[in-house]
Design a protein around this motif. Sequence first.
Motif, PDB file in Angstrom:
ATOM      1  N   VAL A  29       0.877  -1.184   0.000  1.00 30.34           N
ATOM      2  CA  VAL A  29       0.000   0.000   0.000  1.00 30.34           C
ATOM      3  C   VAL A  29       0.911   1.229   0.000  1.00 30.34           C
ATOM      4  O   VAL A  29       2.131   1.103   0.165  1.00 30.34           O
ATOM      5  CB  VAL A  29      -0.925   0.016   1.253  1.00 30.34           C
ATOM      6  CG1 VAL A  29      -1.790  -1.239   1.303  1.00 30.34           C
ATOM      7  CG2 VAL A  29      -0.127   0.165   2.556  1.00 30.34           C
ATOM      8  N   TYR A  30       0.349   2.421  -0.182  1.00 35.48           N
ATOM      9  CA  TYR A  30       1.152   3.641  -0.062  1.00 35.48           C
ATOM     10  C   TYR A  30       1.527   3.845   1.408  1.00 35.48           C
ATOM     11  O   TYR A  30       0.697   3.658   2.310  1.00 35.48           O
ATOM     12  CB  TYR A  30       0.385   4.856  -0.584  1.00 35.48           C
ATOM     13  CG  TYR A  30       0.510   5.044  -2.084  1.00 35.48           C
ATOM     14  CD1 TYR A  30      -0.158   4.192  -2.958  1.00 35.48           C
ATOM     15  CD2 TYR A  30       1.313   6.050  -2.620  1.00 35.48           C
ATOM     16  CE1 TYR A  30      -0.019   4.344  -4.341  1.00 35.48           C
ATOM     17  CE2 TYR A  30       1.445   6.208  -4.001  1.00 35.48           C
ATOM     18  CZ  TYR A  30       0.784   5.359  -4.848  1.00 35.48           C
ATOM     19  OH  TYR A  30       0.931   5.508  -6.201  1.00 35.48           O
ATOM     20  N   ARG A  51      -2.719   9.578  14.265  1.00 32.58           N
ATOM     21  CA  ARG A  51      -2.404   8.237  14.776  1.00 32.58           C
ATOM     22  C   ARG A  51      -2.035   8.300  16.250  1.00 32.58           C
ATOM     23  O   ARG A  51      -1.234   9.154  16.665  1.00 32.58           O
ATOM     24  CB  ARG A  51      -1.234   7.671  13.990  1.00 32.58           C
ATOM     25  CG  ARG A  51      -0.787   6.252  14.378  1.00 32.58           C
ATOM     26  CD  ARG A  51       0.324   5.842  13.449  1.00 32.58           C
ATOM     27  NE  ARG A  51       0.935   4.566  13.705  1.00 32.58           N
ATOM     28  CZ  ARG A  51       0.765   3.480  12.946  1.00 32.58           C
ATOM     29  NH1 ARG A  51      -0.083   3.501  11.946  1.00 32.58           N
ATOM     30  NH2 ARG A  51       1.424   2.375  13.199  1.00 32.58           N
ATOM     31  N   ASN A  55       1.182   3.633  18.940  1.00 30.53           N
ATOM     32  CA  ASN A  55       1.197   2.660  17.844  1.00 30.53           C
ATOM     33  C   ASN A  55       2.470   2.862  17.013  1.00 30.53           C
ATOM     34  O   ASN A  55       2.575   3.809  16.237  1.00 30.53           O
ATOM     35  CB  ASN A  55      -0.061   2.842  16.987  1.00 30.53           C
ATOM     36  CG  ASN A  55      -0.233   1.712  15.991  1.00 30.53           C
ATOM     37  OD1 ASN A  55       0.547   0.751  15.974  1.00 30.53           O
ATOM     38  ND2 ASN A  55      -1.246   1.820  15.152  1.00 30.53           N
ATOM     39  N   ARG A 113      11.171  -3.270   7.360  1.00 35.25           N
ATOM     40  CA  ARG A 113      10.734  -3.905   6.111  1.00 35.25           C
ATOM     41  C   ARG A 113      11.520  -3.354   4.939  1.00 35.25           C
ATOM     42  O   ARG A 113      11.827  -2.162   4.882  1.00 35.25           O
ATOM     43  CB  ARG A 113       9.247  -3.626   5.914  1.00 35.25           C
ATOM     44  CG  ARG A 113       8.677  -4.103   4.599  1.00 35.25           C
ATOM     45  CD  ARG A 113       7.168  -4.135   4.663  1.00 35.25           C
ATOM     46  NE  ARG A 113       6.530  -3.206   3.762  1.00 35.25           N
ATOM     47  CZ  ARG A 113       6.412  -3.381   2.450  1.00 35.25           C
ATOM     48  NH1 ARG A 113       6.916  -4.450   1.863  1.00 35.25           N
ATOM     49  NH2 ARG A 113       5.787  -2.479   1.701  1.00 35.25           N
ATOM     50  N   SER A 134       0.926   3.116   6.834  1.00 38.46           N
ATOM     51  CA  SER A 134       0.074   3.269   5.657  1.00 38.46           C
ATOM     52  C   SER A 134      -0.397   4.726   5.599  1.00 38.46           C
ATOM     53  O   SER A 134      -0.643   5.355   6.635  1.00 38.46           O
ATOM     54  CB  SER A 134      -1.104   2.309   5.734  1.00 38.46           C
ATOM     55  OG  SER A 134      -1.749   2.384   6.997  1.00 38.46           O
ATOM     56  N   THR A 213      -3.014  -3.328  16.622  1.00 32.57           N
ATOM     57  CA  THR A 213      -4.225  -4.107  16.440  1.00 32.57           C
ATOM     58  C   THR A 213      -5.299  -3.722  17.463  1.00 32.57           C
ATOM     59  O   THR A 213      -6.444  -4.117  17.315  1.00 32.57           O
ATOM     60  CB  THR A 213      -3.927  -5.617  16.519  1.00 32.57           C
ATOM     61  OG1 THR A 213      -3.254  -5.879  17.746  1.00 32.57           O
ATOM     62  CG2 THR A 213      -3.050  -6.067  15.360  1.00 32.57           C
TER      63      THR A 213
HETATM   64  O1  TXA Z   1       2.765  -3.014   4.000  1.00 32.19           O
HETATM   65  C1  TXA Z   1       2.928  -2.360   5.040  1.00 32.19           C
HETATM   66  O2  TXA Z   1       3.278  -2.874   6.101  1.00 32.19           O
HETATM   67  C2  TXA Z   1       2.688  -0.830   4.945  1.00 32.19           C
HETATM   68  C3  TXA Z   1       3.678  -0.260   3.938  1.00 32.19           C
HETATM   69  C4  TXA Z   1       3.607   1.235   3.873  1.00 32.19           C
HETATM   70  O3  TXA Z   1       4.960  -0.719   4.254  1.00 32.19           O
HETATM   71  N1  TXA Z   1       2.819  -0.225   6.238  1.00 32.19           N
HETATM   72  C5  TXA Z   1       1.908  -0.397   7.236  1.00 32.19           C
HETATM   73  O4  TXA Z   1       2.190   0.318   8.384  1.00 32.19           O
HETATM   74  O5  TXA Z   1       0.940  -1.119   7.126  1.00 32.19           O
HETATM   75  P1  TXA Z   1       1.129   0.534   9.566  1.00 32.19           P
HETATM   76  O6  TXA Z   1       1.753   1.516  10.469  1.00 32.19           O
HETATM   77  O7  TXA Z   1      -0.177   0.862   8.992  1.00 32.19           O
HETATM   78  O8  TXA Z   1       1.094  -0.847  10.285  1.00 32.19           O
HETATM   79  C6  TXA Z   1       2.238  -1.288  11.010  1.00 32.19           C
HETATM   80  C7  TXA Z   1       1.863  -2.354  11.985  1.00 32.19           C
HETATM   81  C8  TXA Z   1       0.973  -1.830  13.087  1.00 32.19           C
HETATM   82  O9  TXA Z   1       0.010  -2.819  13.421  1.00 32.19           O
HETATM   83  C9  TXA Z   1       1.970  -1.630  14.234  1.00 32.19           C
HETATM   84  O10 TXA Z   1       1.349  -1.700  15.500  1.00 32.19           O
HETATM   85  C10 TXA Z   1       2.919  -2.781  14.004  1.00 32.19           C
HETATM   86  O11 TXA Z   1       3.062  -2.840  12.593  1.00 32.19           O
HETATM   87  N2  TXA Z   1       4.228  -2.509  14.630  1.00 32.19           N
HETATM   88  C11 TXA Z   1       5.126  -1.541  14.312  1.00 32.19           C
HETATM   89  N3  TXA Z   1       6.185  -1.570  15.139  1.00 32.19           N
HETATM   90  C12 TXA Z   1       5.985  -2.590  15.994  1.00 32.19           C
HETATM   91  C13 TXA Z   1       6.717  -3.143  17.090  1.00 32.19           C
HETATM   92  N4  TXA Z   1       7.900  -2.628  17.482  1.00 32.19           N
HETATM   93  N5  TXA Z   1       6.182  -4.196  17.748  1.00 32.19           N
HETATM   94  C14 TXA Z   1       4.997  -4.721  17.363  1.00 32.19           C
HETATM   95  N6  TXA Z   1       4.253  -4.263  16.343  1.00 32.19           N
HETATM   96  C15 TXA Z   1       4.731  -3.208  15.664  1.00 32.19           C
END
Ligand code: TXA
Length: 325
Positions: A29-30, A51, A55, A113, A134, A213
């Motif tokens: 996604v973007y 946000r 999170n 990632r 996202s 989540t």
């Molecule tokens: O495909 C994707 O993952 C997209 C593209 C832009 O890379 N990004 C994305 O980011 O979906 P976001 O922020 O919408 O979702 C990231 C998820 C969230 O559920 C967040 O809580 C989890 O990853 N997350 C990030 N850092 C974390 C950590 N240190 N421990 C556990 N969960 C984490």
Amino acid sequence: MSTALLRGVADAAAILLAGGLVAFPTETVYGLGACAGDAAAVGRLFNAKGRPRDNPLIVHVAQPDGAEALGLLAGTAADLAARFWPGPLTLILPARDGVPAVVRAGLPTVAVRCPDHALAQALLTAAGPLAAPSANRSGRPSPTTAQAVLDDLEGRIEAVLDGGPCRLGLESTVVDCSGGAPSILRLGALPAEALGLPLPGPATGGSRRSPGTRHRHYAPAIPVRLVADLGSALGRQPDAAVLCRAEDADRLGLSPGPAVHVWAADDRGRAAELYAALRRLERTGRPAILVPPLPESGLDAATMDRLRRAAAADRPAAAAGDPRR
Ligand code: TXA
Ligand code: MG
């Protein structure tokens, strides 16, 4: 602020390096990017999305070996990175010193990632690692086109780098590799079967350990309702919009149109069109979107995860199992 629509990586990188926010395409996604080392820019990013600060964000790197400067990439995590990067897999790693706390939401871990997208890689090469959630307003369906980013964030961010529609259309699969056996925290575009890991559930504590989540997610402006019997649900709510498979549409005499989206024939196609379909159907202003559940295998498991969370966003907190909303 007016939001620029960019086609060139150099302009996008210059804005990021000056502390700005730029949305950019990935294969999933973007994402809404800020330089990962710039705590002030990352703070603005949380505000632009609305946000919650608890999170944490995913840090994106141009090359797999770029992850080592951010987190401890060893053992199973290194194996997974070698097999699936670049690609739709996010690894939760023990964080190295120097990853700003605001990126990690204060956790001792960092999400990393390496995206499989030429424009994203060029931008990351030019601007360095980017913290990028996202690029939607918090709680909304993720954006899979530059226009969807603008619909949510126009006037709130400096620019969008337009790379056309995202190939996979569903976020990365998040795997916790921060200690013990690896476990899936969020289903995504890399199926659990391909990873050889069990689906997340109460037993793996997925929702407990992945902070994001807990929050409202993926919900369009009109309610999403998962309905076992589409015919009777439509009997009760004849003016509702519908997201269903071709066999349901045929059986009920529904034809594709502004308020009826018929799923693609395969799970990959359904994942790719999910968010665009939700965003299109919400614009009808109908009282709800009725969705018969999909079988939970392959990418449909992740699509169903998103639909369940979108549907839960409209139920009272207790029913959705979320004490915080
Ligand atoms: O495909 C994707 O993952 C997209 C593209 C832009 O890379 N990004 C994305 O980011 O979906 P976001 O922020 O919408 O979702 C990231 C998820 C969230 O559920 C967040 O809580 C989890 O990853 N997350 C990030 N850092 C974390 C950590 N240190 N421990 C556990 N969960 C984490
Ligand atoms: Mg998101």
